[in-house]
Design a protein around this motif. Structure first.
Motif, PDB file in Angstrom:
ATOM      1  N   SER A 275      38.411   8.476  36.708  1.00 22.31           N
ATOM      2  CA  SER A 275      38.510   9.220  37.964  1.00 22.31           C
ATOM      3  C   SER A 275      39.161  10.564  37.686  1.00 22.31           C
ATOM      4  N   ILE A 276      38.817  11.560  38.499  1.00 19.54           N
ATOM      5  CA  ILE A 276      39.358  12.909  38.365  1.00 19.54           C
ATOM      6  C   ILE A 276      39.765  13.385  39.749  1.00 19.54           C
ATOM      7  N   GLU A 277      40.977  13.914  39.873  1.00 22.36           N
ATOM      8  CA  GLU A 277      41.400  14.451  41.156  1.00 22.36           C
ATOM      9  C   GLU A 277      42.362  15.609  40.949  1.00 22.36           C
ATOM     10  N   PRO A 278      42.457  16.511  41.932  1.00 25.22           N
ATOM     11  CA  PRO A 278      43.357  17.655  41.797  1.00 25.22           C
ATOM     12  C   PRO A 278      44.807  17.263  42.035  1.00 25.22           C
ATOM     13  N   THR A 279      45.709  17.977  41.384  1.00 25.10           N
ATOM     14  CA  THR A 279      47.141  17.769  41.580  1.00 25.10           C
ATOM     15  C   THR A 279      47.844  19.056  41.175  1.00 25.10           C
ATOM     16  N   VAL A 280      49.173  19.026  41.101  1.00 22.48           N
ATOM     17  CA  VAL A 280      49.954  20.155  40.602  1.00 22.48           C
ATOM     18  C   VAL A 280      50.939  19.628  39.578  1.00 22.48           C
TER      19      VAL A 280
ATOM     20  N   LEU B 119      53.350  22.739  29.430  1.00 24.09           N
ATOM     21  CA  LEU B 119      52.049  23.409  29.501  1.00 24.09           C
ATOM     22  C   LEU B 119      52.164  24.925  29.559  1.00 24.09           C
ATOM     23  N   ASP B 120      53.403  25.430  29.640  1.00 24.44           N
ATOM     24  CA  ASP B 120      53.638  26.876  29.676  1.00 24.44           C
ATOM     25  C   ASP B 120      52.969  27.519  30.889  1.00 24.44           C
ATOM     26  N   VAL B 121      53.170  26.895  32.057  1.00 20.23           N
ATOM     27  CA  VAL B 121      52.648  27.415  33.324  1.00 20.23           C
ATOM     28  C   VAL B 121      53.771  27.328  34.360  1.00 20.23           C
ATOM     29  N   PRO B 122      53.657  28.035  35.493  1.00 19.89           N
ATOM     30  CA  PRO B 122      54.675  27.923  36.542  1.00 19.89           C
ATOM     31  C   PRO B 122      54.675  26.531  37.173  1.00 19.89           C
ATOM     32  N   GLU B 123      55.827  26.119  37.660  1.00 19.83           N
ATOM     33  CA  GLU B 123      55.925  24.850  38.373  1.00 19.83           C
ATOM     34  C   GLU B 123      54.988  24.863  39.580  1.00 19.83           C
TER      35      GLU B 123
ATOM     36  N   SER C  70      51.837  24.592  39.513  1.00 16.00           N
ATOM     37  CA  SER C  70      50.518  25.146  39.206  1.00 16.00           C
ATOM     38  C   SER C  70      49.453  24.073  39.381  1.00 16.00           C
ATOM     39  N   PRO C  71      48.217  24.447  39.755  1.00 13.55           N
ATOM     40  CA  PRO C  71      47.155  23.456  39.928  1.00 13.55           C
ATOM     41  C   PRO C  71      46.776  22.789  38.616  1.00 13.55           C
ATOM     42  N   ALA C  72      46.384  21.531  38.711  1.00 20.50           N
ATOM     43  CA  ALA C  72      45.991  20.767  37.525  1.00 20.50           C
ATOM     44  C   ALA C  72      44.956  19.725  37.917  1.00 20.50           C
ATOM     45  N   LEU C  73      44.325  19.141  36.908  1.00 16.35           N
ATOM     46  CA  LEU C  73      43.381  18.042  37.094  1.00 16.35           C
ATOM     47  C   LEU C  73      43.980  16.779  36.499  1.00 16.35           C
ATOM     48  N   LEU C  74      43.997  15.718  37.300  1.00 22.62           N
ATOM     49  CA  LEU C  74      44.527  14.434  36.848  1.00 22.62           C
ATOM     50  C   LEU C  74      43.369  13.511  36.509  1.00 22.62           C
ATOM     51  N   PHE C  75      43.328  13.059  35.257  1.00 27.08           N
ATOM     52  CA  PHE C  75      42.307  12.115  34.794  1.00 27.08           C
ATOM     53  C   PHE C  75      42.950  10.744  34.623  1.00 27.08           C
ATOM     54  N   GLU C  76      42.292   9.709  35.117  1.00 30.09           N
ATOM     55  CA  GLU C  76      42.697   8.334  34.844  1.00 30.09           C
ATOM     56  C   GLU C  76      41.484   7.583  34.313  1.00 30.09           C
ATOM     57  N   ARG C  77      41.692   6.835  33.228  1.00 27.37           N
ATOM     58  CA  ARG C  77      40.546   6.160  32.606  1.00 27.37           C
ATOM     59  C   ARG C  77      40.948   4.784  32.100  1.00 27.37           C
ATOM     60  N   LEU C  78      40.063   3.819  32.315  1.00 26.37           N
ATOM     61  CA  LEU C  78      40.212   2.482  31.748  1.00 26.37           C
ATOM     62  C   LEU C  78      39.012   2.235  30.845  1.00 26.37           C
TER      63      LEU C  78
ATOM     64  N   SER D 224      45.879  11.559  32.157  1.00 23.14           N
ATOM     65  CA  SER D 224      46.050  12.852  31.514  1.00 23.14           C
ATOM     66  C   SER D 224      46.121  13.948  32.562  1.00 23.14           C
ATOM     67  N   LEU D 225      46.877  14.984  32.260  1.00 27.17           N
ATOM     68  CA  LEU D 225      47.039  16.120  33.155  1.00 27.17           C
ATOM     69  C   LEU D 225      46.530  17.357  32.438  1.00 27.17           C
ATOM     70  N   TYR D 226      45.498  18.001  33.009  1.00 27.78           N
ATOM     71  CA  TYR D 226      44.885  19.184  32.412  1.00 27.78           C
ATOM     72  C   TYR D 226      45.162  20.420  33.265  1.00 27.78           C
ATOM     73  N   ARG D 227      45.439  21.527  32.616  1.00 31.24           N
ATOM     74  CA  ARG D 227      45.712  22.776  33.321  1.00 31.24           C
ATOM     75  C   ARG D 227      44.534  23.179  34.193  1.00 31.24           C
ATOM     76  N   GLY D 228      44.819  23.430  35.478  1.00 35.94           N
ATOM     77  CA  GLY D 228      43.752  23.815  36.394  1.00 35.94           C
ATOM     78  C   GLY D 228      43.320  25.256  36.245  1.00 35.94           C
ATOM     79  N   ASP D 229      44.180  26.089  35.649  1.00 35.39           N
ATOM     80  CA  ASP D 229      43.818  27.496  35.518  1.00 35.39           C
ATOM     81  C   ASP D 229      42.901  27.755  34.337  1.00 35.39           C
TER      82      ASP D 229
END
Length: 284
Positions: free
Chosen positions: A184-189, A198-202, A204-212, A226-231
């Protein structure tokens, strides 16, 4: 490879606090109250700032609601839209750049209530917990938390994980053939701690991945979030609505949370997703 001493311990503590609160959320219903911060601090044996950081993360993610003067409550359920395709129709993403890792945590510990349900094992069963920072061309891109059944990967070392492919290691050394993953993939900060890594401001937008991930025998092998940088990271999906005479072979590349390998089959695909790394723009 040596553990990053600055991040070791703190990363695991934040993860355990987050899991404990998620356990309360998943056990309740929308609108149910959860214990106060004071009660949770005493129960979990953590400081108020550590707990508050985890609560803030879950509030931003839409899983908790904080009401001034009343407390914290389980948020309303999210609306889920599912993309459905046949069994042989998914191919793994590919993202450009040179991907490397910095290990933040690597240890064996009991699965605990929440992860044990994901992996379908006893809460006392041992799992391999790995936290690592993923970089693209030297720039921080993602934070990955892996929970792998220890009995399926005995003797796996941090060096093997950093230098090789987990799925290839499971196949070649332990006869475990990974066959399917539900993600699953959903937006978060990002929280303050995640922002520092991640060297970004607190916030900041990110993508949250959850996988089984499961193997060919139907056993749950790993649970990853996993948390991926949204920018700098986005997902592009391609839907093929009709038959095509021929398709180019799938390229090997990075999948969010999945190391390169032969996870994909050779069958034609009708749905594919690829990761795109957004390059930094320099002003003239």
């Amino acid at each position: 490879m040596e553990i990053d001493a600055a991040a070791s311990g703190a990363m695991l503590k934040r993860e355990r606090v987050r899991d404990a609160i998620l356990e309360l959320i998943e056990a309740g219903r929308p609108g149910d109250a959860i214990p106060s911060e004071r009660v949770l601090c005493a129960r979990l044996g953590v400081s108020r700032p550590t707990l508050r950081a985890a609560v803030d993360e879950l509030v931003v993610a839409g899983l908790l609601v904080r009401e001034h003067g009343r407390g914290m409550f389980v948020a309303a359920e999210k609306i889920t839209q599912e993309l459905i395709s046949d069994r042989n129709s998914f191919s793994l993403p590919q993202a450009g750049g040179v991907w490397t890792s910095r290990l933040l945590e690597f240890r064996t510990l009991p699965a605990g209530a929440r992860v044990s349900r994901k992996l379908r094992v006893s809460p006392a069963a041992e799992i391999l917990y790995v936290a690592r920072l993923r970089l693209v061309d030297g720039s921080p891109m993602a934070i990955e938390h892996l929970h792998v059944r220890a009995d399926l990967a005995p003797g796996l070392t941090s060096g093997e994980l950093e230098q090789g492919d987990l799925y290839e290691h499971l196949r070649d050394h332990h006869g475990v053939q990974v066959s399917e993953a539900v993600q699953s993939i959903e937006p978060t900060v990002v929280t303050r701690a995640e922002a520092d890594l991640l060297d970004v401001p607190e916030l900041s937008p990110a993508l949250l991945f959850e996988r089984l991930t499961t193997d060919s025998r139907g056993r749950a092998v790993e649970y990853v979030h996993s948390l991926y940088r949204g920018d700098r990271y986005r997902i592009v999906s391609r839907l093929t609505l009709g038959a095509r005479d021929e398709r180019p072979p799938a390229k090997r590349g990075h999948h969010p949370g999945i190391p390169p390998g032969d996870f994909t089959g050779g069958d034609p695909v009708t749905f594919s997703t690829r990761g795109v790394v957004q390059q930094n723009q320099q002003n003239p």
